[in-house]
Design a protein around this motif. Structure first.
Motif, mmCIF file in Angstrom:
data_model
loop_
_atom_site.group_PDB
_atom_site.id
_atom_site.type_symbol
_atom_site.label_atom_id
_atom_site.label_comp_id
_atom_site.label_asym_id
_atom_site.label_seq_id
_atom_site.Cartn_x
_atom_site.Cartn_y
_atom_site.Cartn_z
ATOM 1 N N ILE A 14 0.847 -1.202 0.000
ATOM 2 C CA ILE A 14 0.000 0.000 0.000
ATOM 3 C C ILE A 14 0.879 1.248 0.000
ATOM 4 C CG2 ILE A 14 -1.669 1.333 1.345
ATOM 5 C CD1 ILE A 14 -2.835 -1.284 2.319
ATOM 6 N N ALA A 15 1.939 1.218 0.809
ATOM 7 C CA ALA A 15 2.811 2.389 0.905
ATOM 8 C C ALA A 15 3.446 2.701 -0.453
ATOM 9 C CB ALA A 15 3.888 2.149 1.958
ATOM 10 N N ILE A 16 3.921 1.648 -1.130
ATOM 11 C CA ILE A 16 4.534 1.875 -2.450
ATOM 12 C C ILE A 16 3.506 2.489 -3.395
ATOM 13 C CG2 ILE A 16 5.506 0.751 -4.487
ATOM 14 C CD1 ILE A 16 6.877 -1.212 -2.766
ATOM 15 N N LEU A 139 13.254 -4.472 -4.075
ATOM 16 C CA LEU A 139 11.854 -4.183 -3.778
ATOM 17 C C LEU A 139 11.553 -4.175 -2.281
ATOM 18 C CD1 LEU A 139 9.044 -3.725 -4.985
ATOM 19 C CD2 LEU A 139 8.700 -6.176 -4.852
ATOM 20 N N GLU A 140 12.104 -5.163 -1.544
ATOM 21 C CA GLU A 140 11.793 -5.228 -0.103
ATOM 22 C C GLU A 140 12.211 -3.950 0.590
ATOM 23 O OE1 GLU A 140 14.203 -8.766 0.661
ATOM 24 O OE2 GLU A 140 13.646 -8.926 -1.436
ATOM 25 N N GLN A 141 13.385 -3.446 0.198
ATOM 26 C CA GLN A 141 13.876 -2.237 0.845
ATOM 27 C C GLN A 141 13.011 -1.037 0.484
ATOM 28 O OE1 GLN A 141 16.055 -4.619 0.015
ATOM 29 N NE2 GLN A 141 16.652 -4.915 2.134
ATOM 30 N N ILE A 142 12.604 -0.951 -0.780
ATOM 31 C CA ILE A 142 11.740 0.155 -1.176
ATOM 32 C C ILE A 142 10.451 0.093 -0.367
ATOM 33 C CG2 ILE A 142 10.454 1.204 -3.075
ATOM 34 C CD1 ILE A 142 12.526 0.068 -4.982
ATOM 35 N N GLY A 143 9.902 -1.123 -0.257
ATOM 36 C CA GLY A 143 8.673 -1.298 0.500
ATOM 37 C C GLY A 143 8.845 -0.905 1.957
ATOM 38 N N SER A 144 9.935 -1.380 2.559
ATOM 39 C CA SER A 144 10.151 -1.095 3.975
ATOM 40 C C SER A 144 10.345 0.391 4.226
ATOM 41 C CB SER A 144 11.372 -1.850 4.482
ATOM 42 O OG SER A 144 11.102 -3.212 4.526
ATOM 43 N N VAL A 145 11.156 1.015 3.375
ATOM 44 C CA VAL A 145 11.383 2.448 3.545
ATOM 45 C C VAL A 145 10.058 3.190 3.395
ATOM 46 C CG1 VAL A 145 12.464 4.491 2.537
ATOM 47 C CG2 VAL A 145 13.780 2.417 2.814
ATOM 48 N N SER A 146 9.269 2.809 2.382
ATOM 49 C CA SER A 146 7.993 3.484 2.161
ATOM 50 C C SER A 146 7.130 3.390 3.409
ATOM 51 C CB SER A 146 7.200 2.867 1.021
ATOM 52 O OG SER A 146 8.007 2.556 -0.039
ATOM 53 N N TRP A 147 7.029 2.171 3.937
ATOM 54 C CA TRP A 147 6.148 2.000 5.078
ATOM 55 C C TRP A 147 6.654 2.753 6.302
ATOM 56 C CZ3 TRP A 147 1.642 1.535 6.774
ATOM 57 C CH2 TRP A 147 1.406 1.200 8.105
ATOM 58 N N SER A 148 7.986 2.766 6.497
ATOM 59 C CA SER A 148 8.480 3.400 7.712
ATOM 60 C C SER A 148 8.318 4.911 7.684
ATOM 61 C CB SER A 148 9.932 3.001 7.989
ATOM 62 O OG SER A 148 10.722 3.317 6.889
ATOM 63 N N GLY A 217 -4.957 -4.839 -0.615
ATOM 64 C CA GLY A 217 -4.031 -3.722 -0.690
ATOM 65 C C GLY A 217 -4.344 -2.801 -1.845
ATOM 66 N N THR A 218 -4.655 -3.411 -2.994
ATOM 67 C CA THR A 218 -4.941 -2.590 -4.171
ATOM 68 C C THR A 218 -6.151 -1.699 -3.923
ATOM 69 O OG1 THR A 218 -4.100 -4.369 -5.537
ATOM 70 C CG2 THR A 218 -5.375 -2.661 -6.650
ATOM 71 N N TRP A 219 -7.198 -2.268 -3.353
ATOM 72 C CA TRP A 219 -8.395 -1.443 -3.128
ATOM 73 C C TRP A 219 -8.155 -0.378 -2.074
ATOM 74 C CZ3 TRP A 219 -11.057 -1.319 -7.080
ATOM 75 C CH2 TRP A 219 -11.416 -2.456 -7.801
ATOM 76 N N ILE A 220 -7.491 -0.763 -0.981
ATOM 77 C CA ILE A 220 -7.221 0.246 0.060
ATOM 78 C C ILE A 220 -6.388 1.381 -0.514
ATOM 79 C CG2 ILE A 220 -6.034 0.678 2.245
ATOM 80 C CD1 ILE A 220 -6.741 -2.154 3.080
ATOM 81 N N ALA A 221 -5.307 1.001 -1.234
ATOM 82 C CA ALA A 221 -4.434 2.019 -1.820
ATOM 83 C C ALA A 221 -5.235 2.897 -2.776
ATOM 84 C CB ALA A 221 -3.284 1.350 -2.561
ATOM 85 N N PHE A 222 -6.083 2.252 -3.572
ATOM 86 C CA PHE A 222 -6.862 2.990 -4.570
ATOM 87 C C PHE A 222 -7.731 4.051 -3.903
ATOM 88 C CE2 PHE A 222 -10.876 3.258 -6.988
ATOM 89 C CZ PHE A 222 -10.381 3.830 -8.149
ATOM 90 N N PHE A 223 -8.452 3.661 -2.850
ATOM 91 C CA PHE A 223 -9.351 4.638 -2.224
ATOM 92 C C PHE A 223 -8.574 5.716 -1.462
ATOM 93 C CE2 PHE A 223 -12.453 1.252 -3.036
ATOM 94 C CZ PHE A 223 -13.343 2.015 -3.772
#
Lengths: 362, 504
Positions: A14-16, A139-148, A217-223
């Motif tokens: 979702i963060a990404i 990708l994992e790092q991008i995801g983690s950084v985004s979320w943090s 995730g896709t729907w949550i991110a979308f809204f």
């Protein structure tokens, strides 16, 4: 390294998504919408969002049917080797072109709004350097950084919105439909490419922990994106009124220049770093997905090694337009017009073909 | 051809040498007492080596000659006198085994010279008897060391005040005192070839993950060095990224802290000569936390956590924010303050970066020198440092007063992060941010911050992501920046993959 080994969770996904699409409200996309829709610009994300539900739904349906396959494999499977390659290549080219234009826009924002005296190439090189480093980490790092960092960035965005709405005028929103209902509908449809990046996000499908997480995730991110986009655009109109907002190229940055917080009268430098972090992550994710697609197309297993080369290429391509503020604006609108029908019709074609092949089970 | 032979030569020689050495050491104990003594005299350079002693005697009851060998500086004289020599000399019985004559709790039979020597080196006395194919190794070790004292680096106001000392056995006893459970296992392994340094691996059998344990064992067993004197050196041998700015191995001198990590499924390493323990794996949070955070009540503990994270950010960012604001983003300062800053900087001939760097370096120098000065003149140095570098530098127009405030603030805040390694990390990071700020202002700082974040998140300590459980998410008690009420901390951290994740 190559493809990611560990899968990312729903939060990271979702963060990404939020960073890739949500940040659009802070660049020149709003001014593109206000240009044609005047004070009804804020309705465009909602209407095109409603339209985008159809391709998203179809994509999710297709993806869920082909478990463990990314969009890339699915396209190859559905269209066959040759046609599939062409479709993917076209997607990659649009993506790449879009990264070049978008990074050029962000460099332009930084150099016209904040660092007027610094040469653009230095700003651009730093931007791409950080993004390439981030993308190379995987990708994992991008995801983690985004979320943090996501909570802090979201708070900073909402703080600026609260201050804006507090100083804005509700009356500027009326008449709600600006140039007329028909125009709003027509123009919004053309702007469906706002959500085009979801198409690229589907390439991450096999790297998200479970199909359920991906769907949710896709729907949550979308809204969340839809809400973010429309609220920020409402606040722009409320602060500036439509005449001046149409003239502004980067309304978010003008907004944070205009608002004040207590004894601090100029607080743009407070919001600037948060916006920068968001942009760094956004382009790291863009670059990662784009280069991954490139790697898949041309069978490069360790695609992370070509990232620095592509980042350098992007810097030089992005510096080509002479007066970026206007040239890139027009080029972007052009790419948007090309991408909108692609985003809408590709999933429909894919779904039809898949149905035809008998792959879809209910 | 000639080249090849030359290259081969030293290799064959060392191989030969190793073989010879092993042969000599693996020699069996000879029934002839004099032969054994001759071998050991050569090995220990007997008359030259003053603390290696040989006491020859005659066991009257058995009618046999015998010899006791030991190193006097690491053994207990009194024990040898009263419990070995006296019973042997006074013995009248003819058919009595040695084990029944000597009145010391632990005696082992050794069949090779090599094993016997190992024991002598670690403080045992070796008893050789004429005509016997074995030696008796008697535990009389007594190494000198200090007692249990207060912790010096990780002080707490509330909570236990014992700290580890240089004796591994004392340290293990401190841990056993807190963890009275049969599942606490203490393995030992020799990690160096020449000095035979022993590392004790502590873990709780039914909690700690087998994979993690295997990983640690493998790293300890693959070490190939002559000597590793203590844990500070061992830490550098077993960590993953040697050049990294961030520490990945936690170092604590508090037994209570080590135990709380053990209870969560971590692994603790102990060694002789180290007044501390190593905790594996470590995350960013373990460096950020202190044991007192949990000893204080919920609100108080979290208040100190809040202060600490605040101090962390102040240390890293104040100086660089000052530089970027003064050089690039002047508009963000309220006009009155801006005028004040401008007035104070009017007479200073340097750009803001140089000014700040001057003071930062001076502060670091005072700090480093303060650590090394002999304690009687310590306070004097402090006063001179503060006076000269603060007051006089301002009066001489070398720095502006506001820079003194900025640097003092960031310098003082750096002490709030207690862990030595993390402390160094943030102090060095600060300079990186200062340079970035001087080149690109806030933009440069954010770029460095994002780079750092990407780097930090990609770090792993023994397979555990550095920022977990924040991201990637694991089932845990969520002890990151803030902690929960104790009753709600019901899970062991999932990232160390404990066999039993729920705490009851």
């Amino acid at each position: 390294m190559g493809e990611p080994k560990d899968k990312i969770g729903i939060k990271e996904y979702i963060a990404i998504a939020l960073f890739m699409i949500g940040t659009k409200t802070t660049d020149d996309i709003p001014s593109m919408l206000f240009d044609s829709l005047q004070n009804a610009g804020w309705i465009a994300p909602i209407i095109s969002g409603i339209l985008a539900i159809l391709p998203l739904f179809l994509l999710l349906h297709i993806a869920a049917n082909y478990q463990d396959k990314s969009l890339i494999d699915i396209i190859y499977h559905i269209f066959g080797k040759f046609l599939g390659f062409l479709v993917l290549f076209f997607l990659w080219a649009i993506g790449f072109f879009y990264i070049v234009l978008d990074t050029a826009t962000y460099t332009d924002i930084i150099s016209t709004m904040y660092f007027v005296k610094t040469p653009a190439i230095l700003i651009y090189a730093t931007l791409m350097g950080v993004c390439a480093y981030g993308a190379k980490r995987g990708l994992e790092q991008i995801g983690s950084v985004s979320w943090s960092v996501l909570p802090y960035l979201q708070v900073s965005l909402f703080l600026s919105l609260i201050l804006t709405i507090g100083q804005g005028n509700l009356g500027f929103l009326f008449p709600v439909f600006g140039p007329g209902e028909w125009d709003v509908l027509k123009e919004s449809t053309m702007k469906i490419s706002l959500y085009m990046d979801f198409l690229y996000l589907f390439m991450l499908f096999p790297f998200v922990k479970s199909t359920k997480d991906f769907k949710k995730g896709t729907w949550i991110a979308f809204f969340l994106i839809l809400i973010n986009l429309s609220i920020t655009m409402v606040s722009y109109v409320m602060l500036f009124d439509y005449k001046s907002v149409m003239l502004l190229n980067y309304p978010y940055h003008e907004t944070i220049r205009s608002i004040s917080l207590g004894f601090l009268t100029n607080i743009e430098t407070l919001f600037f770093p948060f916006w920068l972090i968001a942009s760094f992550i956004k382009f790291a994710a863009y670059l990662y997905i784009n280069i991954m697609l490139f790697g898949k197309l041309f069978k490069i297993e360790h695609f992370e090694y070509i990232m620095p080369a592509f980042a350098t290429l992007i810097v030089f391509l992005g510096l080509l337009p002479e007066s970026p503020t206007f040239a890139i604006f027009d080029l972007k609108a052009m790419v948007g017009n090309l991408a909108s029908p692609l985003f809408f019709f590709l999933p429909i074609i894919m779904w039809t073909l898949a149905k035809f092949k008998g792959d879809l089970r209910k | 051809m000639f080249n090849i032979i030359q290259k081969m030569k030293p290799k064959t020689r060392t191989q030969h040498g190793n073989k010879m050495g092993k042969k000599k050491l693996a020699q069996d104990v000879n029934p002839n007492l004099q032969k054994n003594l001759d071998t050991l005299k050569v090995v220990y350079s007997y008359p030259d080596n003053t603390d290696f002693l040989i006491r020859e005697l005659f066991i009257s009851g058995l009618n046999k000659k015998a010899a006791i060998l030991f190193i006097s500086t690491i053994t207990d004289f009194k024990l040898i006198d009263e419990h070995i020599i006296a019973p042997l000399l006074n013995n009248k019985d003819e058919n009595i085994p040695i084990h029944n004559i000597i009145t010391i709790q632990s005696i082992e039979n050794k069949h090779t010279i090599q094993d016997t020597m190992k024991d002598i080196n670690s403080g045992n006395a070796a008893l050789f008897i004429e005509g016997e194919k074995q030696a008796y190794s008697v535990n009389v070790a007594n190494f000198e060391g200090r007692g249990i004292e207060n912790p010096e680096n990780e002080t707490v106001v509330k909570g236990p005040k014992e700290s580890f000392n240089e004796k591994a056995f004392t340290n293990i006893s401190l841990i056993r005192k807190r963890l009275k459970n049969e599942n606490l296992v203490i393995e030992n392994s020799v990690v160096s070839q020449r000095s035979n340094n022993v590392v004790y691996t502590l873990y709780i059998k039914d909690i700690t993950s087998e994979k993690l344990l295997e990983n640690v064992r493998e790293r300890l067993n693959t070490l190939d060095v002559d000597a590793i004197q203590n844990l500070s050196l061992l830490e550098q041998y077993i960590e993953e990224r040697k050049y990294s700015l961030f520490p990945t191995v936690l170092y604590t001198e508090r037994p209570d802290r080590a135990v709380s990590f053990l209870e969560d499924g971590y692994i603790v390493l102990l060694m002789d000569n180290s007044p501390d323990s190593i905790v594996l794996p470590a995350t960013f949070w373990s460096f950020f936390h202190t044991s007192e955070d949990h000893y204080l009540r919920f609100m108080y503990g979290n208040f100190t956590r809040l202060l600490r994270i605040f101090a962390l950010f102040i240390t890293i960012f104040t100086s660089s924010i000052y530089i970027s604001v003064v050089t690039f983003h002047i508009e963000m300062i309220p006009p009155d303050l801006l005028l004040a800053i401008a007035a104070s900087r009017e007479k200073v001939p340097f750009p803001a970066v140089i000014e700040v760097l001057l003071m930062e370096v001076a502060f670091e120098l005072i700090r480093e020198a303060g650590l090394r000065v002999p304690s009687p003149i310590g306070p004097t140095i402090g006063i001179v440092g503060a006076l000269i570098l603060g007051q006089a530098a301002v009066e001489a127009n070398i720095v502006s007063p506001i820079v003194v405030i900025v640097v003092a603030l960031s310098g003082l805040s750096s002490f709030a992060v207690g862990d030595i390694s993390m402390n160094f990390t943030i102090r060095i990071l600060r300079f990186g941010f200062i340079l970035a700020a001087s080149v690109f202002g806030i933009y440069g700082m954010t770029a460095v911050f994002t780079l750092g974040l990407f780097y930090m998140i990609s770090l792993k300590s023994f397979g555990v992501p550095y920022l977990s459980p924040l991201t990637p998410k694991y089932k845990s008690s969520g002890d990151t920046v803030f902690r929960r009420v104790l009753q709600h901390e019901t899970f062991r951290p999932g990232y160390v993959k404990p066999k039993d994740i729920t705490k009851r």
